[in-house]
Design an enzyme around this catalytic site. Structure first.
Site, mmCIF file in Angstrom:
data_model
loop_
_atom_site.group_PDB
_atom_site.id
_atom_site.type_symbol
_atom_site.label_atom_id
_atom_site.label_comp_id
_atom_site.label_asym_id
_atom_site.label_seq_id
_atom_site.Cartn_x
_atom_site.Cartn_y
_atom_site.Cartn_z
ATOM 1 N N HIS A 138 0.828 -1.210 0.000
ATOM 2 C CA HIS A 138 0.000 0.000 0.000
ATOM 3 C C HIS A 138 0.860 1.257 0.000
ATOM 4 C CE1 HIS A 138 -3.316 2.722 1.201
ATOM 5 N NE2 HIS A 138 -2.399 3.281 1.987
ATOM 6 N N GLU A 139 1.873 1.299 0.871
ATOM 7 C CA GLU A 139 2.708 2.497 0.962
ATOM 8 C C GLU A 139 3.558 2.679 -0.301
ATOM 9 O OE1 GLU A 139 2.173 4.654 3.154
ATOM 10 O OE2 GLU A 139 0.841 3.387 4.333
ATOM 11 N N HIS A 142 1.648 4.317 -3.085
ATOM 12 C CA HIS A 142 1.580 5.781 -3.051
ATOM 13 C C HIS A 142 2.736 6.396 -3.842
ATOM 14 C CE1 HIS A 142 -1.778 6.705 -0.455
ATOM 15 N NE2 HIS A 142 -1.332 5.926 0.525
ATOM 16 N N GLU A 200 -5.891 7.302 -1.348
ATOM 17 C CA GLU A 200 -5.849 6.151 -0.458
ATOM 18 C C GLU A 200 -6.500 4.925 -1.102
ATOM 19 O OE1 GLU A 200 -4.556 5.420 2.621
ATOM 20 O OE2 GLU A 200 -3.428 7.245 2.282
#
Length: 266
Positions: A138-139, A142, A200
């Protein structure tokens, strides 16, 4: 009043069309008004300063520290292979770094350029390698989606719009100018929150795909987010939050898993 928004819209449209890029896999068009190399250099300097701070304790020589590097390198390698296969590697000159930080804070992040920090406080929630892959995927998403640059670009556009509004309403009464500026400011800030929530959600989607590419079962991601929510309800209305609500995030992730499973190879 209509002229104000007409002129502002035309000017902002011109700025927007001048700087757009495309997010890999999702194909979403995003505003890009900042230099990738510049923001990555700034991120690298900030990351180095963070690691060297007397307030930061980097954990080394432990199984958890080794696991953070292992998972990070697995995902980075998978992402690099995908980008190369799509002819996009030249757009991502990342110098990946993965570090475990001693902190009770439940957090992890990835700066532009691939500078990753995982806080030890999140490990009781990740529980295992796949849970950690969920967080790091997920990070990293980004960074690959260049959300930091997009947020900076949106803020630049918002500031430009505010300057234009001020110029166009300069000959109006104080009441009109105050009303327009208040409307623009409030609307703009809520718009920024919406962009944050959409970022997100996009990172959730890409993160599932990236962990799957790296050999981690994306179907296990829901378990992590359920542990993360821990049944706690947020007191902030979702439309004023930078993150989706826990319930919506979990529901959306469940819908995204079939797509991510197409990329999963044990």
């Amino acid at each position: 009043m209509n002229k104000v928004f007409k002129y502002t819209s035309i000017a902002l449209l011109g700025v927007t069309l001048a700087g757009c890029s495309t997010v890999p896999l999702t194909g979403r068009k995003q505003l890009s008004l900042v230099s990738d190399s510049q923001i990555e250099q700034q991120a690298a300097a900030s990351y180095k300063e963070f690691l060297g701070s007397s307030k930061t304790k980097v954990i080394t020589g432990t199984s958890n520290a080794a696991l953070v590097k292992k998972v990070g390198n697995n995902i980075a390698a998978a992402v690099n292979r995908y980008l190369s296969s799509q002819g996009l590697a030249n757009q991502y000159n990342f110098n990946w770094e993965f570090n475990l930080i001693q902190s009770d804070e439940v957090n992890a992040w990835c700066m532009p350029g691939g500078k990753v920090a995982v806080y030890s406080g999140i490990l009781p929630i990740t529980l295992n390698e796949t849970g950690l892959a969920t967080v790091m995927g997920h990070e990293i998403a980004h960074a690959i989606a260049k959300h930091s640059a997009e947020q900076m670009s949106n803020q630049m556009l918002l500031q430009t719009g505010g300057q234009i509004v001020g110029a166009v309403t300069a000959d109006q009464s104080m009441a009109v100018r105050s009303g327009v500026n208040l409307l623009y400011g409030v609307g703009g800030q809520i718009g920024m929150l919406k962009y944050s929530r959409s970022n997100e959600s996009e990172a959730d989607r890409l993160g599932l795909i990236f962990m799957a590419m790296a050999g981690y079962n994306p179907g296990e991601a829901v378990k992590f987010w359920e542990r993360m929510s821990n049944g706690k309800a947020s007191g902030t209305p979702e439309f004023l939050s930078t993150h989706p609500s826990d319930a919506r995030r979990i529901s959306d992730i469940q819908k995204l898993i079939p797509e991510a499973q197409k990329y999963y190879k044990k």
